[in-house]
Write a protein that holds these residues in place. Structure first.
Motif, mmCIF file in Angstrom:
data_model
loop_
_atom_site.group_PDB
_atom_site.id
_atom_site.type_symbol
_atom_site.label_atom_id
_atom_site.label_comp_id
_atom_site.label_asym_id
_atom_site.label_seq_id
_atom_site.Cartn_x
_atom_site.Cartn_y
_atom_site.Cartn_z
ATOM 1 N N TYR A 226 10.452 -5.840 -11.521
ATOM 2 C CA TYR A 226 9.216 -5.438 -12.198
ATOM 3 C C TYR A 226 8.557 -4.256 -11.480
ATOM 4 O O TYR A 226 8.168 -3.266 -12.096
ATOM 5 N N ALA A 227 8.480 -4.359 -10.145
ATOM 6 C CA ALA A 227 7.863 -3.270 -9.369
ATOM 7 C C ALA A 227 8.635 -1.974 -9.567
ATOM 8 O O ALA A 227 8.058 -0.901 -9.756
ATOM 9 N N PHE A 228 9.947 -2.081 -9.554
ATOM 10 C CA PHE A 228 10.802 -0.914 -9.724
ATOM 11 C C PHE A 228 10.571 -0.280 -11.102
ATOM 12 O O PHE A 228 10.440 0.937 -11.241
ATOM 13 N N ARG A 229 10.480 -1.135 -12.105
ATOM 14 C CA ARG A 229 10.256 -0.632 -13.474
ATOM 15 C C ARG A 229 8.882 0.032 -13.573
ATOM 16 O O ARG A 229 8.718 1.086 -14.166
ATOM 17 N N ARG A 230 7.896 -0.617 -12.949
ATOM 18 C CA ARG A 230 6.533 -0.066 -12.975
ATOM 19 C C ARG A 230 6.496 1.330 -12.356
ATOM 20 O O ARG A 230 5.824 2.224 -12.847
ATOM 21 N N MET A 231 7.207 1.500 -11.240
ATOM 22 C CA MET A 231 7.193 2.808 -10.592
ATOM 23 C C MET A 231 7.838 3.852 -11.503
ATOM 24 O O MET A 231 7.316 4.949 -11.669
ATOM 25 N N MET B 269 21.366 6.263 -12.936
ATOM 26 C CA MET B 269 20.181 5.573 -12.414
ATOM 27 C C MET B 269 20.467 4.078 -12.283
ATOM 28 O O MET B 269 20.363 3.499 -11.221
ATOM 29 N N LYS B 270 20.940 3.512 -13.403
ATOM 30 C CA LYS B 270 21.087 2.072 -13.448
ATOM 31 C C LYS B 270 22.053 1.579 -12.370
ATOM 32 O O LYS B 270 21.716 0.690 -11.600
ATOM 33 N N SER B 271 23.231 2.243 -12.295
ATOM 34 C CA SER B 271 24.216 1.730 -11.360
ATOM 35 C C SER B 271 23.783 1.951 -9.915
ATOM 36 O O SER B 271 23.989 1.102 -9.065
ATOM 37 N N ALA B 272 23.135 3.092 -9.656
ATOM 38 C CA ALA B 272 22.725 3.383 -8.281
ATOM 39 C C ALA B 272 21.749 2.328 -7.750
ATOM 40 O O ALA B 272 21.746 2.019 -6.566
ATOM 41 N N GLU C 233 18.944 -1.728 -3.023
ATOM 42 C CA GLU C 233 18.781 -0.339 -3.466
ATOM 43 C C GLU C 233 17.431 -0.126 -4.134
ATOM 44 O O GLU C 233 16.806 0.914 -3.988
ATOM 45 N N ARG C 234 17.002 -1.113 -4.886
ATOM 46 C CA ARG C 234 15.707 -0.962 -5.564
ATOM 47 C C ARG C 234 14.555 -0.935 -4.567
ATOM 48 O O ARG C 234 13.624 -0.150 -4.697
ATOM 49 N N LEU C 235 14.642 -1.788 -3.578
ATOM 50 C CA LEU C 235 13.600 -1.774 -2.544
ATOM 51 C C LEU C 235 13.598 -0.437 -1.806
ATOM 52 O O LEU C 235 12.550 0.104 -1.474
ATOM 53 N N ARG C 236 14.814 0.079 -1.567
ATOM 54 C CA ARG C 236 14.887 1.377 -0.887
ATOM 55 C C ARG C 236 14.265 2.476 -1.720
ATOM 56 O O ARG C 236 13.577 3.350 -1.205
ATOM 57 N N ALA C 237 14.500 2.417 -3.019
ATOM 58 C CA ALA C 237 13.901 3.421 -3.907
ATOM 59 C C ALA C 237 12.377 3.299 -3.866
ATOM 60 O O ALA C 237 11.660 4.305 -3.800
ATOM 61 N N LEU C 238 11.874 2.083 -3.850
ATOM 62 C CA LEU C 238 10.417 1.887 -3.776
ATOM 63 C C LEU C 238 9.866 2.450 -2.468
ATOM 64 O O LEU C 238 8.800 3.057 -2.434
ATOM 65 N N ALA C 239 10.640 2.256 -1.387
ATOM 66 C CA ALA C 239 10.180 2.711 -0.071
ATOM 67 C C ALA C 239 10.140 4.227 0.040
ATOM 68 O O ALA C 239 9.456 4.776 0.901
ATOM 69 N N GLN C 240 10.872 4.923 -0.819
ATOM 70 C CA GLN C 240 10.959 6.386 -0.722
ATOM 71 C C GLN C 240 9.787 7.123 -1.363
ATOM 72 O O GLN C 240 9.676 8.328 -1.244
ATOM 73 N N ASN C 241 8.961 6.415 -2.094
ATOM 74 C CA ASN C 241 7.821 7.075 -2.740
ATOM 75 C C ASN C 241 6.555 6.360 -2.285
ATOM 76 O O ASN C 241 6.425 5.140 -2.470
ATOM 77 N N LEU C 242 5.625 7.105 -1.717
ATOM 78 C CA LEU C 242 4.429 6.451 -1.166
ATOM 79 C C LEU C 242 3.575 5.768 -2.231
ATOM 80 O O LEU C 242 2.551 5.167 -1.911
ATOM 81 N N TRP C 243 3.996 5.877 -3.490
ATOM 82 C CA TRP C 243 3.376 5.111 -4.573
ATOM 83 C C TRP C 243 3.180 3.649 -4.155
ATOM 84 O O TRP C 243 2.180 3.035 -4.491
ATOM 85 N N TRP C 244 4.143 3.122 -3.393
ATOM 86 C CA TRP C 244 4.047 1.713 -2.998
ATOM 87 C C TRP C 244 2.770 1.423 -2.212
ATOM 88 O O TRP C 244 2.260 0.311 -2.247
#
Ligand SMILES: *Cc1c(COP(=O)(O)O)cnc(C)c1O
Length: 712
Positions: free
Chosen positions: A73-78, A1-4, A10-21
């Motif tokens: 912070y946003a990434f951690r929150r998600m 997880m951490k390295s990816a 990459e973190r923004l992309r992960a946020l974009a993949q879940n409509l949670w945003w």
């Protein structure tokens, strides 16, 4: 997880993949801060955004703006959200964990970047998913992926609606292909007498909830069937029944392929009712029992929500159409044509009756409900013939009133204000009245300022849209006066909806001279913002819309009456967050619930509405305004004239004077008191957390315990 996810990109992309945003303004503000112009240009689609901006550029902008810690912070929150187990569902819905709720809907309205909804029904389904996720209720959505969505609306110079269909770019949406063993895409297949239908499927992550969308655009299909999922509510009856086969039977098969055993089947409207039949077929095969026993067993864990008292809203299919499309499947159930048709007929003996999807759903569910108290009553009357021996009030259709997903509709500025007064944890406690009572602690001036800034934001948005519209149509007056169109100090009325005839979108225009007086008043004028689409084949709806458009084009009203094209999630969000008053005047009792007025309340707007749908049970005399007293008339024309009279009267005598009244220090004291009273008396009731909790307690948990005792 951490390295990816070690770098920002990459973190923004992960946020974009879940409509949670979509319901977390702190994520949205990352994109707007990175590049506000691009964000708007890509229609608020983070994946499209990320494709147009290089990782280097992101690093550069993030450093300039000190965004690193906010992104982290946003990434951690998600991630915390996804793993959290101190939820209402975790504590109360244990027996749904292995056997989740499977929620079927023909449309899901989640965000403007995913146009697979047409209106209220879809938005409601999207809000249901989001609240189920927030509350930790195990729920999976099943729907269709429409390649061209509903349609984009433009008006021509005569004000006539024109539809434009644009293909979705799947690569720019957070969709993952659904795969089975060895990573091969799962294809579901349904045999019909005029050839098999195939569909692939896609997974969408909506917070903790998963949504599976079927898509018929695969090579194995005939060219015609490839188009099956092109458009929402397009085409003829044949296309419609094939879409519904795909949604119901295809959806239930997909769920089986994924080894998910439904604890509850929730059918959101009758479109998906064939799902019951596939579940019955599986049960017959699995448990080696005949149709009628399997039917009874599946009914124990099926629940059904009906959404409209308008007859045309309930699909009905001819015996020929049913036989051609469902005949092969029917044989697997061991039913004759007559027995099968009987499942969809109010009177099984009546050979002239068509097959009604709502009837199938009502006959096959444990619980059924309408979506407001008044709609419950109307539905019991409407479907009484199905239970001829029961008096109307005993017809087994109850109601659960719709609510809205608060964080999706609340303006970020208002959110911040709530956070300071209602407490940090208010979003997880919003079904409690005591939380909302604290709005009274908000300072009047501060609430007004926040509201005014949202109204200004709405006006800027509308002017931008009008400018584009006017340039296209060559309306030079509008272009020239764009900065004078709409005034933040004037009482602003929002009126947006589908242009179905019963919604009577033109009611406020029915007495033009009286309206002119209100608009041109020297000290206490009003202004109106209209929006809404008519169904492509509804010429009457289009004529209504044209009437409004022509008013807005006329020189006399150019600054005070506007029509914003292409009503969608985004336009709705701006409107409900910025208007002073939300006008809703359907012909009673045809509005099942209505939800846009609920979105308005959260943001400090007041409702001016006929006592229909949710407003019938919400209005208490001082949390908004009522048009009339809940009267009805057999002649729609008479009812129209009466309601118009009530509407003008309420505006002239109540709404306008109250809005412009100020106390000695210049504060709109009594109006603000009403804003607060609306929030306090309505916020805790008309939200989707309360709605989903009702479904869980009254429908899901009893149904799920039926499945666990039956089979274990
Ligand atoms: C909330 C919403 C609706 C529902 O509108 P009602 O007229 O209240 O039923 C329809 N369309 C959009 C885009 C919405 O956001």
């Amino acid at each position: 997880m951490k390295s990816a996810y070690s770098n920002l990109h990459e973190r923004l992309r992960a946020l974009a993949q879940n409509l949670w945003w979509t319901w977390h303004p702190e994520v949205i503000s990352l994109f707007t801060d990175l590049d506000p112009h691009l964000w708007r240009q890509v229609d608020h689609n983070p994946i499209a955004f990320m494709k147009k901006i290089t990782p280097e550029k992101i690093e550069e902008r993030a450093s300039e703006l000190v965004l690193h810690s906010r992104i982290n912070y946003a990434f951690r929150r998600m991630n915390e959200y996804m793993e959290r187990n101190k939820t209402w569902g975790f504590m109360h819905c244990g027996n749904l964990n292995n056997r989740p709720v499977v929620y079927f809907s023909a449309e899901f309205g989640l965000h403007e970047s995913l146009p697979i909804y047409s209106g209220g029904l879809g938005i409601l389904a999207g809000d249901h998913l989001k609240s189920a996720s927030d509350m930790g209720i195990p729920l999976i959505g099943v729907g269709l992926l429409y390649q061209q969505g509903y349609f984009s609306q433009r008006l021509n110079a005569e004000g006539w609606q024109e539809e434009e269909y644009i293909d979705l770019d799947i690569t720019q949406l957070p969709l993952q292909p659904v795969t089975g063993a060895r990573g091969k895409p799962i294809i579901v297949r349904i045999d019909t007498r005029s050839g098999p239908i195939h569909a692939r499927s896609w997974k969408l992550q909506v917070g903790r909830a998963r949504l599976f969308l079927l898509d018929s655009n695969v090579e194995a299909n005939s060219p015609e069937d490839r188009q099956l999922t092109s458009r929402l509510y397009g085409g003829d009856h044949r296309l419609r029944i094939r879409q519904e086969l795909l949604l119901g039977i295809g959806g239930a098969r997909l769920v089986q392929e994924l080894n998910i055993f439904p604890g509850v089947l929730h059918l959101n409207e009758g479109h998906s009712a064939f799902a019951i039949l596939e579940e019955i077929r599986r049960t017959m095969e699995y448990d080696q029992i005949p149709f009628h026993r399997a039917h009874r067993r599946v009914s124990l864990y099926t629940v059904f929500t009906t959404h409209t008292p308008v007859a045309a809203g309930h699909d009905r299919f001819s015996p020929e159409l049913v036989e051609d499309n469902v005949g092969i499947f029917r044989e697997k159930l061991g039913l004759s044509q007559d027995d099968f048709m009987a499942l969809g007929r109010v009177n099984p003996q009546d050979k002239s009756e068509l097959f009604c999807m709502t009837v199938l759903a009502l006959k096959s569910s444990r619980r059924a409900n309408g979506v407001s108290a008044i709609h419950g009553t109307v539905s019991r009357l409407m479907w009484n013939p199905l239970w001829p021996s029961l008096p109307e009030e005993k017809v087994p259709i109850g109601h659960i009133t719709n609510g809205v997903h608060v964080l999706s509709w609340l303006a970020p500025q208002m959110y911040q204000l709530f956070e300071t007064r209602l407490g940090q944890d208010w979003p997880t406690r919003m079904v409690h009245p005591d939380i909302w009572a604290k709005v009274n602690e908000i300072d009047d001036g501060e609430l007004w300022e926040t509201h005014q800034s949202l109204k200004m934001r709405l006006i800027r948005f509308v002017r931008r849209r009008l400018l584009m519209q006017a340039k296209r149509m060559g309306h030079h007056d509008t272009i020239k006066h764009i900065d004078q169109i709409l005034d933040p100090n004037i009482l602003t009325i929002g009126c947006a909806r589908r242009f179905a005839t019963y919604k009577r979108g033109d009611l406020i225009l029915s007495q033009p001279e009286r309206l002119a007086k209100l608009i041109e008043h020297s000290r206490q004028p009003i202004q109106i913002i209209f929006a809404g689409k008519a169904h492509p084949r509804d010429d009457e709806g289009k004529r209504l819309l044209q009437k409004i458009a022509r008013f807005s084009y006329s020189r006399a009203y150019i600054r005070r009456i506007v029509f914003v094209e292409n009503y969608d999630y985004n336009v709705a969000r701006h409107l409900v967050q910025g208007v002073d008053v939300w006008l809703n005047n359907p012909r009673r009792p045809l509005e099942a619930c209505g939800t846009s007025g609920q979105k308005v309340v959260l943001n400090g707007g007041l409702n001016l509405s006929v006592l229909d749908g949710w407003w019938h049970e919400a209005y208490d005399g001082s949390n908004g305004f009522a048009i009339g007293h809940g009267g009805m008339h057999n002649d729609p024309e008479v009812q129209y004239q009466r309601d118009a009279e009530y509407l003008y009267e309420t505006l002239e005598k109540e709404v306008i004077p109250l809005y412009y009244e100020k106390d000695a220090s210049g504060i709109h004291h009594r109006w603000i008191a009403r804003m607060k009273h609306a929030m306090e008396s309505l916020g805790w009731r008309f939200n989707a957390d309360r709605m989903v909790k009702n479904y869980a307690e009254r429908f899901y948990l009893p149904a799920a315990s039926a499945t666990s005792t039956e089979t274990e």
